[in-house]
Motif scaffolding. Sequence first.
Motif, mmCIF file in Angstrom:
data_model
loop_
_atom_site.group_PDB
_atom_site.id
_atom_site.type_symbol
_atom_site.label_atom_id
_atom_site.label_comp_id
_atom_site.label_asym_id
_atom_site.label_seq_id
_atom_site.Cartn_x
_atom_site.Cartn_y
_atom_site.Cartn_z
ATOM 1 N N PRO A 184 -6.235 -3.429 -8.171
ATOM 2 C CA PRO A 184 -5.608 -3.530 -6.846
ATOM 3 C C PRO A 184 -5.859 -4.900 -6.224
ATOM 4 N N PRO A 185 -4.958 -5.368 -5.380
ATOM 5 C CA PRO A 185 -5.133 -6.686 -4.746
ATOM 6 C C PRO A 185 -6.415 -6.728 -3.902
ATOM 7 N N VAL A 186 -7.070 -7.893 -3.963
ATOM 8 C CA VAL A 186 -8.287 -8.106 -3.182
ATOM 9 C C VAL A 186 -7.936 -9.103 -2.081
ATOM 10 N N MET A 187 -7.943 -8.637 -0.849
ATOM 11 C CA MET A 187 -7.579 -9.492 0.263
ATOM 12 C C MET A 187 -8.756 -10.350 0.709
ATOM 13 N N SER A 193 0.961 -2.904 -13.144
ATOM 14 C CA SER A 193 0.680 -3.863 -14.212
ATOM 15 C C SER A 193 -0.338 -4.873 -13.693
ATOM 16 N N ASN A 194 -1.169 -5.391 -14.581
ATOM 17 C CA ASN A 194 -2.216 -6.325 -14.169
ATOM 18 C C ASN A 194 -1.605 -7.651 -13.718
ATOM 19 N N MET A 195 -1.818 -8.005 -12.448
ATOM 20 C CA MET A 195 -1.185 -9.192 -11.881
ATOM 21 C C MET A 195 -1.760 -10.479 -12.465
ATOM 22 N N TYR A 245 8.933 -11.424 -6.323
ATOM 23 C CA TYR A 245 9.680 -10.428 -7.106
ATOM 24 C C TYR A 245 8.820 -9.886 -8.247
ATOM 25 N N ILE A 246 8.209 -10.807 -8.990
ATOM 26 C CA ILE A 246 7.447 -10.416 -10.174
ATOM 27 C C ILE A 246 6.209 -9.617 -9.788
ATOM 28 N N MET A 247 5.447 -10.119 -8.820
ATOM 29 C CA MET A 247 4.212 -9.441 -8.442
ATOM 30 C C MET A 247 4.491 -8.141 -7.688
ATOM 31 N N GLY A 248 5.602 -8.115 -6.955
ATOM 32 C CA GLY A 248 5.996 -6.864 -6.325
ATOM 33 C C GLY A 248 6.286 -5.797 -7.358
ATOM 34 N N ALA A 249 6.994 -6.182 -8.415
ATOM 35 C CA ALA A 249 7.277 -5.244 -9.503
ATOM 36 C C ALA A 249 5.992 -4.832 -10.202
ATOM 37 N N ALA A 250 5.053 -5.778 -10.365
ATOM 38 C CA ALA A 250 3.771 -5.458 -10.997
ATOM 39 C C ALA A 250 3.014 -4.405 -10.194
ATOM 40 N N GLY A 251 3.047 -4.536 -8.856
ATOM 41 C CA GLY A 251 2.388 -3.535 -8.025
ATOM 42 C C GLY A 251 3.054 -2.172 -8.133
ATOM 43 N N ASP A 252 4.378 -2.162 -8.246
ATOM 44 C CA ASP A 252 5.108 -0.891 -8.332
ATOM 45 C C ASP A 252 4.784 -0.124 -9.613
#
Length: 482
Positions: A478-481, A410-412, A400-407
Amino acid sequence: MTQLTDPPTQITKTAPKQRGLEAFALRFANWMERWFPDTFAIVLVAVLVVGAGALAIGASPAEVSQSFGDGFWNLLPFSMQMALVVVTGYALATSTPVRRIIERIAVIPSTPRGAVAMVAFAATATSLLNWGFGLIFAGLLVRALGRRTDLEVDYRAASAAGYLSVGGPAMLGLSSSAALLHATPASVPPELLAITGLIPLAETLFTWQNLVMILVMTSSAVLIAWATAPRGDRARTARDLGVDLDDTVEADDEVRPGDRLGRSPVLTVLIGAVMLGWIWTTIHKVGVFHAISNLNNYLFIVLSLAFLLHGRPIRFVKAMTKAVPSVSGVIIQFPFYAGVAAILVTATNGEGKALSHYLSDFFIQLGGHAGLPLIVGIYSVVMGILVPSAGAKWVLEAPYIMGAAGDVHSNMAWLIETYSGAEALANLINPFWMLPLLGIVMLKARQIVGFTFIYFIFLAPITVLTFWALSFTFSYAPPVMP
């Protein structure tokens, strides 16, 4: 003929006039000592409150009851670990070499206020390596200070300062379960990995912003400890509280030939060599910091050192046995906390949503790009009061939190640190983590919670607002996979 002599001089303790935080802390501590309920009663009320919340969102009574019963033993392995934190730490500290080191540290402060401030600093500093080590070290330092007859340290205030080992910046150090989880590919659940990718420790623990947070929280805690410590005749020492501080462990005299085996150092040397071999191999494989960040590894290291430093098996057994009564609160209460956590996250309504989901949505929807770190900090404190288990909660709440951060971009990485650091503050008013420390210092929660609550009153706004202010120094990554 009777010879007259001058009457003996009577020495009495005097205290400076009460002012500022000292006066407030003393009045509040005395009030809390009278009115704060038993810790077991608190967890029973928590069951009812969280259960009522689950019913309010539409979960059925049968669902609530099922969740409570199914989750009741979820913390059983962790309860054993917490019990071992106390008894192995006590066994290590009562060995002659370690006891001497702690006693030498305990003679450093020259004033009661300085002693309490030193405990606060020691608790926060050592907890950055490992919260379990910090908890044990601080508790045993408090006991050593309590044995000083020349200082009149308030044993309640010193014990409360020791609790900063889990209520201070501990989760910003190597004990940060959330930061370690996101830096380890095998540990991140696939559904969470798809949102966050891998977040290395260089972006969480090893940033200058995290160092600033540690310095702010530690310095604030030390100042509060110094300012709130009662002095003079208002201080209540360990003797005043009737605490047994005798840590000596002596083996009984030999009674029969069969007793010689348990009193021989040969077994200690041989078994200790095996233990040290495992420790050396593990550290060589993963490094010392990763080795001690695993609680089982940490406990094995402490137990091994205690076993070796006592020199003889019988002395080690007696030290462990002497500490066992102090863990009764852990054994009795932790299963009920597990039941509370289970209701919070598994008792769902017709939409398949649990109470934790609604709490997460409520707080996260209040924030945007600028406000999300602030809201996450507040939310983390609230959730920490309800369920004091940072790692377990984070796995459930991170999507929930990280999904909102991506939207909101915000820095995860900084949200992870915000969540971890703020969540630890809730420990200052939740008796869950207090139980192991109480077992070491041999006090009741009501005797120290007045002081720990004052830490919470000041540290909570300082910490959350500083996290929020520092969030503006980060940009979205951005997320680094993997």
